[in-house]
Enzyme design. Sequence first.
Site, PDB file in Angstrom:
ATOM      1  N   LYS A 198      -9.193   7.740  73.039  1.00 20.66           N
ATOM      2  CA  LYS A 198      -9.957   8.984  73.084  1.00 20.66           C
ATOM      3  C   LYS A 198     -10.878   8.945  74.294  1.00 20.66           C
ATOM      4  CE  LYS A 198     -13.229  11.919  70.673  1.00 20.66           C
ATOM      5  NZ  LYS A 198     -13.881  12.268  69.417  1.00 20.66           N
ATOM      6  N   LYS A 251      -5.820  11.299  72.970  1.00 26.83           N
ATOM      7  CA  LYS A 251      -6.588  12.544  72.997  1.00 26.83           C
ATOM      8  C   LYS A 251      -7.481  12.584  74.221  1.00 26.83           C
ATOM      9  CE  LYS A 251     -10.342  14.706  70.554  1.00 26.83           C
ATOM     10  NZ  LYS A 251     -11.460  14.512  69.708  1.00 26.83           N
TER      11      LYS A 251
HETATM   12  C1  PBG Z   1     -15.742  14.216  66.990  1.00 25.50           C
HETATM   13  C2  PBG Z   1     -14.573  14.910  67.579  1.00 25.50           C
HETATM   14  C3  PBG Z   1     -14.484  15.658  68.759  1.00 25.50           C
HETATM   15  C4  PBG Z   1     -13.200  16.194  68.786  1.00 25.50           C
HETATM   16  C5  PBG Z   1     -12.531  15.726  67.658  1.00 25.50           C
HETATM   17  N1  PBG Z   1     -13.394  14.924  66.928  1.00 25.50           N
HETATM   18  C6  PBG Z   1     -15.500  15.996  69.773  1.00 25.50           C
HETATM   19  C7  PBG Z   1     -16.119  14.972  70.614  1.00 25.50           C
HETATM   20  O1  PBG Z   1     -15.741  13.801  70.635  1.00 25.50           O
HETATM   21  O2  PBG Z   1     -17.089  15.360  71.270  1.00 25.50           O
HETATM   22  C8  PBG Z   1     -12.666  17.109  69.855  1.00 25.50           C
HETATM   23  C9  PBG Z   1     -11.533  17.986  69.413  1.00 25.50           C
HETATM   24  C10 PBG Z   1     -11.219  19.123  70.325  1.00 25.50           C
HETATM   25  O3  PBG Z   1     -11.769  19.283  71.428  1.00 25.50           O
HETATM   26  O4  PBG Z   1     -10.365  19.941  69.914  1.00 25.50           O
HETATM   27  N2  PBG Z   1     -16.150  13.054  67.602  1.00 25.50           N
END
Ligand code: PBG
Length: 328
Positions: A198, A251
């Site tokens: 991520k 992601k």
């Molecule tokens: C929570 C989380 C996020 C997303 C999924 N879980 C946001 C972040 O890390 O700031 C992003 C999902 C998206 O942009 O569709 N940590």
Amino acid sequence: MAYPATRLRRLRTSAAMRELVHETDLDPGRLLLPLFVSETLGDGESEPVAAMPGVERLSIAGAVAAARAAADAGVAGVLLFGLPAEKDARGSAAWDPEGVVQLAIGAIKSALPRLLVVSDVCLCEYTDHGHCGVLDEHGSVVNDETVELLAATAVSHAQAGADIVAPSDMMDGRVGAIRQALDDEALNTTAILAYSAKFASAFYGPFREAAGSTPAFGDRRGYQLEPGNGREALREAVLDAEEGADMLMVKPALAYGDLIRAVAERCELPVAAYNVSGEYAMVRYAAQAGALDERATVLEILTSLRRAGADTIITYHAMDAATWLREA
Ligand code: PBG
């Protein structure tokens, strides 16, 4: 056997010929639909998310209705994000057994037992500072204390009936701690979908509006990956697999196809790609402006993620895609 003996167009001469040899399938059973469930909305209420045309924050009843529509369309499951009424420094609403996500999980599972319910496990929607964990006096996230809270959160989701818990915080050791905590509570059938690779991405902007989780100061680069670091992303994936993850996630998706492929080749676990909020918003806004054919664009994107190596795709386009795939 170069041209003219080799003519690749022979296999493209008709729709039937192309169908016969096409390489990549896409079906609604591969898709998960994210839903935002808000504690402050009453039964008939919903709120549009301005940055994500077509996406709304829902009440629990609204989430059940959206989940039913997803099930009817053949979508595999929903990924739930909770928006609590109250936030605090530790994000304590996250592991409240009566919290909005826990109640939504229970309501969806009892209405639709066969639909998969996946829960996002993170503290950023629950903390008043918007970071993904507990802060020290310098404002940086304390790893091990946060991991304990995440494990408690995951257990509360599993007890409410989640089929899969999906930690998205990027703390070290959280997958192992969550697996242990689940097993200690005899929740050994609950699967873990680890947000492994991520990245600290600008593509999450619209999500943070939807979830009200923009950090009050700083950014997430102290815990999420640097976009240029592919080898480090693979280390994260390998570690999560070793700690007991059942599925690994990459992601965002579109700018990270190389890593979807690399994780799929390096690890034997199923791979999920998260087609995130900013990727969705780009397509929706371009389609609204008449610059793109939305249906063709979405199906091309989702197919390309499958080709890159994703077994599962999380996408805000899931309902539209499922409908288009059924018509095709
Ligand atoms: C929570 C989380 C996020 C997303 C999924 N879980 C946001 C972040 O890390 O700031 C992003 C999902 C998206 O942009 O569709 N940590």
